[in-house]
Scaffold this motif. Sequence first.
Motif, PDB file in Angstrom:
ATOM      1  N   VAL A  27      42.920 -15.735  71.290  1.00 47.79           N
ATOM      2  CA  VAL A  27      43.124 -16.755  70.250  1.00 47.79           C
ATOM      3  C   VAL A  27      43.883 -17.966  70.757  1.00 47.79           C
ATOM      4  N   ALA A  28      44.488 -17.852  71.953  1.00 45.31           N
ATOM      5  CA  ALA A  28      45.247 -18.986  72.476  1.00 45.31           C
ATOM      6  C   ALA A  28      45.344 -18.897  73.989  1.00 45.31           C
ATOM      7  N   GLY A  29      45.275 -20.080  74.622  1.00 42.72           N
ATOM      8  CA  GLY A  29      45.519 -20.202  76.049  1.00 42.72           C
ATOM      9  C   GLY A  29      46.532 -21.303  76.249  1.00 42.72           C
ATOM     10  N   VAL A  30      47.704 -20.980  76.823  1.00 47.02           N
ATOM     11  CA  VAL A  30      48.788 -21.956  76.949  1.00 47.02           C
ATOM     12  C   VAL A  30      49.231 -22.069  78.407  1.00 47.02           C
ATOM     13  N   THR A  31      50.098 -23.042  78.683  1.00 51.05           N
ATOM     14  CA  THR A  31      50.424 -23.350  80.078  1.00 51.05           C
ATOM     15  C   THR A  31      51.856 -23.036  80.489  1.00 51.05           C
ATOM     16  N   ASN A  32      52.687 -22.561  79.571  1.00 55.14           N
ATOM     17  CA  ASN A  32      54.041 -22.168  79.973  1.00 55.14           C
ATOM     18  C   ASN A  32      54.595 -21.117  79.010  1.00 55.14           C
ATOM     19  N   GLY A  33      55.710 -20.525  79.397  1.00 52.84           N
ATOM     20  CA  GLY A  33      56.274 -19.437  78.618  1.00 52.84           C
ATOM     21  C   GLY A  33      56.752 -19.835  77.236  1.00 52.84           C
ATOM     22  N   ARG A  34      57.288 -21.045  77.115  1.00 48.43           N
ATOM     23  CA  ARG A  34      57.756 -21.490  75.798  1.00 48.43           C
ATOM     24  C   ARG A  34      56.584 -21.610  74.834  1.00 48.43           C
ATOM     25  N   GLU A  35      55.481 -22.189  75.305  1.00 48.49           N
ATOM     26  CA  GLU A  35      54.288 -22.285  74.455  1.00 48.49           C
ATOM     27  C   GLU A  35      53.762 -20.895  74.112  1.00 48.49           C
ATOM     28  N   ALA A  36      53.901 -19.954  75.058  1.00 52.02           N
ATOM     29  CA  ALA A  36      53.433 -18.586  74.814  1.00 52.02           C
ATOM     30  C   ALA A  36      54.216 -17.934  73.684  1.00 52.02           C
ATOM     31  N   VAL A  37      55.533 -18.096  73.698  1.00 51.43           N
ATOM     32  CA  VAL A  37      56.374 -17.519  72.643  1.00 51.43           C
ATOM     33  C   VAL A  37      56.007 -18.113  71.296  1.00 51.43           C
ATOM     34  N   GLU A  38      55.827 -19.436  71.257  1.00 54.80           N
ATOM     35  CA  GLU A  38      55.490 -20.100  69.999  1.00 54.80           C
ATOM     36  C   GLU A  38      54.097 -19.691  69.511  1.00 54.80           C
ATOM     37  N   ALA A  39      53.136 -19.599  70.446  1.00 57.67           N
ATOM     38  CA  ALA A  39      51.773 -19.227  70.062  1.00 57.67           C
ATOM     39  C   ALA A  39      51.709 -17.778  69.590  1.00 57.67           C
ATOM     40  N   ALA A  40      52.486 -16.923  70.218  1.00 63.26           N
ATOM     41  CA  ALA A  40      52.499 -15.512  69.821  1.00 63.26           C
ATOM     42  C   ALA A  40      53.007 -15.365  68.392  1.00 63.26           C
ATOM     43  N   ARG A  41      54.023 -16.134  68.053  1.00 67.07           N
ATOM     44  CA  ARG A  41      54.560 -16.084  66.696  1.00 67.07           C
ATOM     45  C   ARG A  41      53.586 -16.698  65.681  1.00 67.07           C
ATOM     46  N   ARG A  42      52.924 -17.749  66.106  1.00 68.67           N
ATOM     47  CA  ARG A  42      52.013 -18.455  65.192  1.00 68.67           C
ATOM     48  C   ARG A  42      50.759 -17.633  64.915  1.00 68.67           C
ATOM     49  N   HIS A  43      50.244 -16.992  65.926  1.00 66.48           N
ATOM     50  CA  HIS A  43      48.986 -16.259  65.779  1.00 66.48           C
ATOM     51  C   HIS A  43      49.171 -14.762  65.555  1.00 66.48           C
ATOM     52  N   ARG A  44      50.427 -14.273  65.675  1.00 63.55           N
ATOM     53  CA  ARG A  44      50.716 -12.841  65.507  1.00 63.55           C
ATOM     54  C   ARG A  44      49.818 -11.990  66.409  1.00 63.55           C
ATOM     55  N   VAL A  45      49.817 -12.314  67.693  1.00 66.60           N
ATOM     56  CA  VAL A  45      48.943 -11.618  68.637  1.00 66.60           C
ATOM     57  C   VAL A  45      49.474 -10.216  68.938  1.00 66.60           C
ATOM     58  N   ASP A  46      48.562  -9.344  69.347  1.00 66.92           N
ATOM     59  CA  ASP A  46      48.926  -7.972  69.710  1.00 66.92           C
ATOM     60  C   ASP A  46      49.328  -7.860  71.172  1.00 66.92           C
ATOM     61  N   VAL A  47      48.673  -8.654  72.031  1.00 71.39           N
ATOM     62  CA  VAL A  47      48.906  -8.569  73.475  1.00 71.39           C
ATOM     63  C   VAL A  47      49.067  -9.980  74.038  1.00 71.39           C
ATOM     64  N   ALA A  48      50.029 -10.132  74.955  1.00 71.28           N
ATOM     65  CA  ALA A  48      50.217 -11.406  75.646  1.00 71.28           C
ATOM     66  C   ALA A  48      50.092 -11.169  77.145  1.00 71.28           C
ATOM     67  N   LEU A  49      49.169 -11.883  77.769  1.00 72.25           N
ATOM     68  CA  LEU A  49      48.996 -11.822  79.224  1.00 72.25           C
ATOM     69  C   LEU A  49      49.708 -13.038  79.804  1.00 72.25           C
ATOM     70  N   LEU A  50      50.799 -12.795  80.531  1.00 68.87           N
ATOM     71  CA  LEU A  50      51.662 -13.879  80.988  1.00 68.87           C
ATOM     72  C   LEU A  50      51.733 -13.926  82.507  1.00 68.87           C
ATOM     73  N   ASP A  51      51.510 -15.116  83.068  1.00 64.58           N
ATOM     74  CA  ASP A  51      51.767 -15.315  84.489  1.00 64.58           C
ATOM     75  C   ASP A  51      53.284 -15.294  84.686  1.00 64.58           C
ATOM     76  N   ILE A  52      53.757 -14.621  85.728  1.00 66.48           N
ATOM     77  CA  ILE A  52      55.206 -14.576  85.960  1.00 66.48           C
ATOM     78  C   ILE A  52      55.733 -15.967  86.283  1.00 66.48           C
ATOM     79  N   SER A  53      55.038 -16.712  87.128  1.00 70.71           N
ATOM     80  CA  SER A  53      55.528 -18.007  87.589  1.00 70.71           C
ATOM     81  C   SER A  53      54.930 -19.133  86.769  1.00 70.71           C
TER      82      SER A  53
END
Length: 207
Positions: A27-53
């Motif tokens: 449901v979302a593809g983002v470019t940094n960790g802050r956007e990932a946190v915000e998108a996860a909250r907005r979309h209520r996702v079940d799984v987040a695949l995060l690049d470490i770096s």
Amino acid sequence: MLIADDEPLITAGIRTVLESAGDIEVVAGVTNGREAVEAARRHRVDVALLDISMPVLDGLAAAAELRGPRVVLLTAFGDEENVRRAVQQGVSGFVVKSCEPAELIRAVRAAHAGQAYLSPAVTRHVLGMVSFGGGDRAREAERRLSVLTPREREVLTHVAEGLSNAEVGGRVHMSEATVKTYVSRVLAKLGCANRVQAAMLLRDAED
């Protein structure tokens, strides 16, 4: 689910792989960790695949802030300290960017099901990257391992070699299902979230 990677081409490729599975929706593809946190909250996702770096907020920091989604971390080769932190943090999965598409799909499915996914190949890779220490850490590791029976420790020794349950079974003359039961029991006794945490504990004790 969502994907976070600071390289749009990689994100697009991963999205194509995952959505080809048929039972995974990105449901979302983002470019940094802050956007990932915000998108996860907005979309209520079940799984987040995060690049470490990643810039702004890296994958490990983002994983620490995420309370709902299960996290699978994605990394390239050679980052020892982040690998150790990721494993000790007890993330749901850990895959390297060079993994096969089928492995990435398995990791996401396992995370969604509430299971930890660390394939034998990734276990070997992670253990090969991490530097183990002695002294107090070795003594603490041995103290924790003392709760295991000789048979449980034998199984863990083979797990620490990066063997699959089937391969361990061949070594100790058990069925794959029995080995799986032993591994689950070992993880529970040691308070480890996954096979790599347990293997690291054994390596610490033996270093």
